[in-house]
Design a protein around this motif. Sequence first.
Motif, short mmCIF file in Angstrom:
data_model
loop_
_atom_site.label_atom_id
_atom_site.label_comp_id
_atom_site.label_asym_id
_atom_site.label_seq_id
_atom_site.Cartn_x
_atom_site.Cartn_y
_atom_site.Cartn_z
N LEU A 82 -8.85 -1.87 0.49
CA LEU A 82 -8.20 -2.81 1.42
C LEU A 82 -9.16 -3.25 2.52
CD1 LEU A 82 -4.65 -1.22 1.76
CD2 LEU A 82 -5.22 -3.42 0.73
N ILE A 83 -9.95 -2.31 3.03
CA ILE A 83 -10.91 -2.66 4.08
C ILE A 83 -11.96 -3.61 3.52
CG2 ILE A 83 -12.77 -1.73 5.52
CD1 ILE A 83 -10.94 0.71 5.99
N LEU A 84 -12.46 -3.32 2.32
CA LEU A 84 -13.45 -4.21 1.70
C LEU A 84 -12.88 -5.59 1.43
CD1 LEU A 84 -15.25 -1.80 -0.78
CD2 LEU A 84 -16.17 -2.82 1.31
N LEU A 85 -11.64 -5.66 0.98
CA LEU A 85 -11.00 -6.95 0.73
C LEU A 85 -10.81 -7.72 2.03
CD1 LEU A 85 -9.66 -8.90 -1.28
CD2 LEU A 85 -7.52 -7.69 -0.84
N GLY A 86 -10.41 -7.02 3.10
CA GLY A 86 -10.25 -7.67 4.39
C GLY A 86 -11.56 -8.21 4.93
N VAL A 87 -12.63 -7.44 4.80
CA VAL A 87 -13.94 -7.90 5.26
C VAL A 87 -14.41 -9.08 4.42
CG1 VAL A 87 -16.38 -7.24 5.43
CG2 VAL A 87 -14.60 -5.71 6.28
N ALA A 88 -14.19 -9.01 3.11
CA ALA A 88 -14.61 -10.10 2.23
C ALA A 88 -13.86 -11.39 2.55
CB ALA A 88 -14.39 -9.72 0.76
N LEU A 89 -12.58 -11.30 2.84
CA LEU A 89 -11.82 -12.50 3.21
C LEU A 89 -12.27 -13.02 4.57
CD1 LEU A 89 -8.24 -11.59 1.99
CD2 LEU A 89 -9.71 -13.40 1.11
N TYR A 90 -12.54 -12.12 5.51
CA TYR A 90 -12.95 -12.54 6.85
C TYR A 90 -14.32 -13.21 6.81
CZ TYR A 90 -14.20 -12.33 11.76
OH TYR A 90 -14.60 -12.67 13.03
N GLY A 119 -4.97 -13.30 3.52
CA GLY A 119 -5.57 -13.14 4.83
C GLY A 119 -4.57 -12.75 5.90
N GLN A 120 -3.33 -13.19 5.75
CA GLN A 120 -2.29 -12.85 6.73
C GLN A 120 -1.73 -11.46 6.51
OE1 GLN A 120 0.59 -15.96 6.35
NE2 GLN A 120 -0.60 -17.42 7.54
N PHE A 121 -1.66 -11.00 5.27
CA PHE A 121 -1.02 -9.74 4.97
C PHE A 121 -1.99 -8.56 4.88
CE2 PHE A 121 2.45 -12.44 3.47
CZ PHE A 121 3.52 -11.80 4.07
N ILE A 122 -3.27 -8.80 4.80
CA ILE A 122 -4.21 -7.70 4.58
C ILE A 122 -4.29 -6.77 5.79
CG2 ILE A 122 -6.33 -8.85 5.32
CD1 ILE A 122 -6.00 -6.65 2.26
N VAL A 123 -4.23 -7.30 7.01
CA VAL A 123 -4.35 -6.46 8.21
C VAL A 123 -3.14 -5.53 8.37
CG1 VAL A 123 -4.54 -6.48 10.72
CG2 VAL A 123 -5.90 -8.06 9.36
N PRO A 124 -1.89 -6.00 8.31
CA PRO A 124 -0.77 -5.06 8.44
C PRO A 124 -0.72 -4.02 7.32
CG PRO A 124 0.00 -7.30 8.69
CD PRO A 124 -1.42 -7.39 8.26
N ILE A 125 -1.07 -4.41 6.11
CA ILE A 125 -1.06 -3.46 5.00
C ILE A 125 -2.16 -2.41 5.21
CG2 ILE A 125 -1.51 -3.21 2.52
CD1 ILE A 125 -0.12 -5.91 2.16
N THR A 126 -3.31 -2.82 5.72
CA THR A 126 -4.40 -1.88 5.98
C THR A 126 -4.03 -0.92 7.10
OG1 THR A 126 -6.00 -3.55 5.28
CG2 THR A 126 -6.85 -1.70 6.55
N ILE A 127 -3.38 -1.40 8.13
CA ILE A 127 -2.94 -0.52 9.22
C ILE A 127 -1.92 0.49 8.71
CG2 ILE A 127 -1.67 -0.45 11.42
CD1 ILE A 127 -3.03 -3.14 12.06
N PHE A 128 -0.97 0.04 7.91
CA PHE A 128 0.02 0.94 7.33
C PHE A 128 -0.66 1.99 6.46
CE2 PHE A 128 2.68 2.05 3.68
CZ PHE A 128 3.73 2.68 4.34
N GLN A 129 -1.62 1.57 5.63
CA GLN A 129 -2.31 2.50 4.75
C GLN A 129 -3.15 3.49 5.55
OE1 GLN A 129 -1.77 2.85 1.58
NE2 GLN A 129 -3.21 4.54 1.42
N THR A 130 -3.71 3.07 6.68
CA THR A 130 -4.48 3.98 7.53
C THR A 130 -3.58 5.07 8.09
OG1 THR A 130 -5.97 2.18 8.12
CG2 THR A 130 -5.98 4.12 9.55
N VAL A 131 -2.42 4.68 8.59
CA VAL A 131 -1.47 5.67 9.13
C VAL A 131 -1.02 6.61 8.02
CG1 VAL A 131 0.81 5.94 10.16
CG2 VAL A 131 -0.74 4.18 11.00
N ARG A 132 -0.73 6.07 6.86
CA ARG A 132 -0.29 6.90 5.74
C ARG A 132 -1.38 7.87 5.31
NH1 ARG A 132 0.05 7.27 0.23
NH2 ARG A 132 2.09 7.63 -0.64
N THR A 133 -2.63 7.42 5.34
CA THR A 133 -3.75 8.28 4.96
C THR A 133 -3.95 9.39 5.99
OG1 THR A 133 -4.80 6.44 3.83
CG2 THR A 133 -6.19 8.31 4.36
N LEU A 134 -3.75 9.08 7.26
CA LEU A 134 -3.88 10.11 8.29
C LEU A 134 -2.78 11.17 8.18
CD1 LEU A 134 -4.85 7.94 11.37
CD2 LEU A 134 -6.33 9.49 10.08
#
Length: 63
Positions: free
Chosen positions: A51-59, A22-37
Amino acid sequence: MRRKINDYNLSPYVKQFKLIAGQFIVPITIFQTVRTLIFPSPVDLVLLALLILLGVALYMEWI
């Protein structure tokens, strides 16, 4: 009828994993978003979606 998972029955390792994930999913998702862009590829898009689905499922405490 689906039974809700009781957090008290989980082992301490699973509880610890949920807290750490839960603590690491948001920074990794932000990094992956920038990398994908910057460098879009099908693998990056699939990984970002997972990653987005995992973050939503944890939230939402589905996991």
